[in-house]
Design a protein around this motif. Structure first.
Motif, short mmCIF file in Angstrom:
data_model
loop_
_atom_site.label_atom_id
_atom_site.label_comp_id
_atom_site.label_asym_id
_atom_site.label_seq_id
_atom_site.Cartn_x
_atom_site.Cartn_y
_atom_site.Cartn_z
N ARG A 1 41.18 0.06 52.96
CA ARG A 1 41.81 -1.25 53.17
C ARG A 1 43.06 -1.43 52.32
NH1 ARG A 1 37.10 -3.50 50.06
NH2 ARG A 1 37.94 -3.80 47.97
N TRP A 2 43.26 -0.59 51.29
CA TRP A 2 44.43 -0.74 50.44
C TRP A 2 45.66 -0.04 51.01
CZ3 TRP A 2 44.24 -4.49 47.24
CH2 TRP A 2 43.03 -4.86 46.69
N HIS B 1 39.63 2.62 48.59
CA HIS B 1 39.14 2.19 49.89
C HIS B 1 40.31 2.15 50.87
CE1 HIS B 1 37.22 -0.29 52.98
NE2 HIS B 1 36.09 0.14 52.46
N GLU C 1 46.94 -5.05 60.82
CA GLU C 1 45.81 -4.35 60.22
C GLU C 1 45.05 -5.21 59.22
OE1 GLU C 1 44.54 -1.23 60.76
OE2 GLU C 1 45.85 -1.26 62.52
#
Length: 116
Positions: free
Chosen positions: A57-58, A55, A110
């Motif tokens: 988000r990593w 994903h 972020e």
């Protein structure tokens, strides 16, 4: 002319060694079908492909990890020579840490530090 024969003979010996190792593996392999003897998940069949994508988000978390990892990679040798080099070594290290801090601030913005 003899140099070409030497090169050709090395190529043939190398290819024969690789082919021989492959054939030897095929003869002595315990399980030819790797799926029933997977080391992970106690031999269960996998639910998803091994090359599935992570994903997005990593990726900020990865940038944050790399910033700290690269920082430590350069700070250990710097600590050994900083006293010998003097003030210029300290200034250069703070400039380097400033560049890495830009990556950390970006990852923070972020949301890489929000783990919930």
């Amino acid at each position: 002319m003899s140099a070409w024969w030497g090169l050709l003979s090395m190529l043939v010996v190398g290819l024969a060694a690789v082919a021989g190792a492959h054939l030897l593996h095929r003869l002595v392999a315990l399980a030819r079908d790797p799926l029933p003897v997977l080391p992970f998940h106690s031999g269960w069949t996998p639910d998803q492909h091994a090359l599935s994508r992570f994903h997005v988000r990593w990726y900020p978390a990865t940038v944050l990890f790399l910033a700290f990892d690269v920082e430590m990679l350069f700070m250990y040798p710097w600590a050994v020579v900083a006293a010998d080099v003097g003030v210029s070594a300290v200034v250069e290290m703070f400039a380097f840490l400033g560049v890495l801090m830009v990556g950390v601030v970006w990852a923070w913005r972020e949301g890489a530090l929000r783990w919930v």
